[in-house]
Design a protein around this motif. Structure first.
Motif, short mmCIF file in Angstrom:
data_model
loop_
_atom_site.label_atom_id
_atom_site.label_comp_id
_atom_site.label_asym_id
_atom_site.label_seq_id
_atom_site.Cartn_x
_atom_site.Cartn_y
_atom_site.Cartn_z
N ILE A 1 -4.22 -4.59 5.16
CA ILE A 1 -4.47 -3.66 4.05
C ILE A 1 -5.77 -2.90 4.29
CG2 ILE A 1 -5.09 -3.56 1.59
CD1 ILE A 1 -3.01 -5.81 1.16
N VAL A 2 -6.79 -3.60 4.77
CA VAL A 2 -8.06 -2.93 5.10
C VAL A 2 -7.84 -1.91 6.22
CG1 VAL A 2 -10.36 -3.30 6.10
CG2 VAL A 2 -9.53 -4.82 4.30
N LEU A 3 -7.05 -2.27 7.22
CA LEU A 3 -6.74 -1.34 8.31
C LEU A 3 -6.03 -0.11 7.79
CD1 LEU A 3 -6.54 -0.64 11.35
CD2 LEU A 3 -4.40 -1.95 11.37
N LEU A 4 -5.04 -0.29 6.93
CA LEU A 4 -4.33 0.86 6.37
C LEU A 4 -5.23 1.72 5.50
CD1 LEU A 4 -0.92 -0.82 5.47
CD2 LEU A 4 -1.39 0.77 7.35
N TRP A 5 -6.15 1.09 4.79
CA TRP A 5 -7.11 1.84 3.97
C TRP A 5 -8.01 2.70 4.87
CZ3 TRP A 5 -12.54 1.00 3.42
CH2 TRP A 5 -13.12 1.76 2.43
N ILE A 6 -8.50 2.11 5.96
CA ILE A 6 -9.35 2.86 6.91
C ILE A 6 -8.54 4.00 7.54
CG2 ILE A 6 -10.58 2.70 9.11
CD1 ILE A 6 -11.41 -0.15 8.24
N MET A 7 -7.29 3.73 7.90
CA MET A 7 -6.44 4.77 8.48
C MET A 7 -6.22 5.91 7.49
SD MET A 7 -3.70 2.46 10.63
CE MET A 7 -2.49 3.75 10.61
N GLY A 8 -6.10 5.57 6.21
CA GLY A 8 -5.95 6.60 5.18
C GLY A 8 -7.20 7.45 5.04
N VAL B 1 -0.77 -7.59 13.54
CA VAL B 1 -1.59 -8.26 14.57
C VAL B 1 -3.02 -7.75 14.53
CG1 VAL B 1 -1.89 -8.51 17.06
CG2 VAL B 1 0.35 -8.87 16.05
N VAL B 2 -3.20 -6.44 14.45
CA VAL B 2 -4.55 -5.89 14.35
C VAL B 2 -5.19 -6.33 13.04
CG1 VAL B 2 -5.90 -3.75 14.21
CG2 VAL B 2 -4.03 -3.93 15.85
N GLY B 3 -4.39 -6.36 11.97
CA GLY B 3 -4.89 -6.81 10.68
C GLY B 3 -5.32 -8.26 10.69
N SER B 4 -4.67 -9.09 11.49
CA SER B 4 -5.08 -10.50 11.55
C SER B 4 -6.46 -10.64 12.17
CB SER B 4 -4.05 -11.33 12.33
OG SER B 4 -4.06 -11.00 13.70
N PHE B 5 -6.76 -9.82 13.17
CA PHE B 5 -8.10 -9.85 13.75
C PHE B 5 -9.14 -9.35 12.74
CE2 PHE B 5 -5.66 -9.72 17.76
CZ PHE B 5 -6.19 -10.85 18.34
N ILE B 6 -8.81 -8.26 12.05
CA ILE B 6 -9.74 -7.72 11.05
C ILE B 6 -9.93 -8.71 9.92
CG2 ILE B 6 -10.03 -5.90 9.30
CD1 ILE B 6 -8.60 -4.00 11.27
N GLY B 7 -8.83 -9.30 9.43
CA GLY B 7 -8.92 -10.28 8.36
C GLY B 7 -9.73 -11.50 8.76
N GLY B 8 -9.52 -12.00 9.97
CA GLY B 8 -10.30 -13.14 10.46
C GLY B 8 -11.78 -12.81 10.54
N PHE B 9 -12.09 -11.60 11.01
CA PHE B 9 -13.48 -11.17 11.10
C PHE B 9 -14.11 -11.08 9.71
CE2 PHE B 9 -16.56 -7.63 11.14
CZ PHE B 9 -17.51 -8.19 11.97
N LEU B 10 -13.40 -10.46 8.77
CA LEU B 10 -13.93 -10.30 7.41
C LEU B 10 -14.10 -11.65 6.73
CD1 LEU B 10 -11.92 -7.20 6.14
CD2 LEU B 10 -14.33 -7.30 6.83
N PHE B 11 -13.13 -12.55 6.91
CA PHE B 11 -13.24 -13.87 6.30
C PHE B 11 -14.43 -14.63 6.86
CE2 PHE B 11 -9.26 -15.35 3.94
CZ PHE B 11 -9.00 -14.09 3.43
N THR C 1 0.81 -1.22 0.00
CA THR C 1 0.00 0.00 0.00
C THR C 1 0.84 1.27 0.00
OG1 THR C 1 -0.19 -0.02 2.41
CG2 THR C 1 -1.94 -1.10 1.16
N GLU C 2 1.82 1.35 0.85
CA GLU C 2 2.60 2.57 1.00
C GLU C 2 3.94 2.51 0.25
OE1 GLU C 2 1.57 5.27 2.80
OE2 GLU C 2 -0.31 4.24 3.21
N GLY C 3 4.32 1.33 -0.19
CA GLY C 3 5.59 1.18 -0.86
C GLY C 3 6.77 0.94 0.07
N ARG C 4 6.52 0.86 1.37
CA ARG C 4 7.58 0.59 2.34
C ARG C 4 6.95 0.04 3.61
NH1 ARG C 4 6.68 4.45 5.90
NH2 ARG C 4 5.78 6.38 5.21
N GLY C 5 7.76 -0.53 4.45
CA GLY C 5 7.29 -1.03 5.74
C GLY C 5 7.19 0.09 6.76
N PHE C 6 6.80 -0.24 7.97
CA PHE C 6 6.63 0.75 9.03
C PHE C 6 7.59 0.53 10.18
CE2 PHE C 6 2.53 0.36 6.90
CZ PHE C 6 2.31 1.68 6.56
N GLY C 7 8.65 -0.23 9.98
CA GLY C 7 9.55 -0.58 11.07
C GLY C 7 9.03 -1.82 11.78
N LEU C 8 9.87 -2.43 12.59
CA LEU C 8 9.51 -3.69 13.23
C LEU C 8 8.26 -3.57 14.10
CD1 LEU C 8 10.25 -6.64 13.71
CD2 LEU C 8 11.62 -5.88 15.64
#
Length: 76
Positions: free
Chosen positions: A66-73, A34-44, A19-26
């Motif tokens: 990716i959904v989390l980053l889209w919402i944050m955007g 981790v937050v994305g895994s919860f969101i992804g599990g919920f959506l699935f 999405t952003e073309g780079r990572g966000f650090g460790l």
């Protein structure tokens, strides 16, 4: 627990690069993944989908991140 964190870092890094073309650090990748895994599990589960195995977990967490980053955007 350690495996969950490793999946989170991988998913956060993948989502950041897709999405952003780079990572966000460790720590940022870990939190996003981790937050994305919860969101992804919920959506699935809403869609009646399921993913098995390590690759499935990474895909689910990455899609959620990716959904989390889209919402944050949208909020920004």
């Amino acid at each position: 627990m350690l495996w969950f964190l490793i999946i989170g870092v991988i998913a956060g890094w993948l989502a950041g690069n897709l999405t952003e073309g780079r990572g966000f650090g460790l720590i940022g990748d870990l939190v996003i993944g981790v937050v994305g895994s919860f969101i992804g599990g919920f959506l699935f589960s809403l869609l009646g989908l399921s993913a098995y195995g390590t690759i499935g977990e990474i895909i689910t967490a990455t899609i959620g991140a990716i959904v989390l980053l889209w919402i944050m955007g949208l909020v920004r």
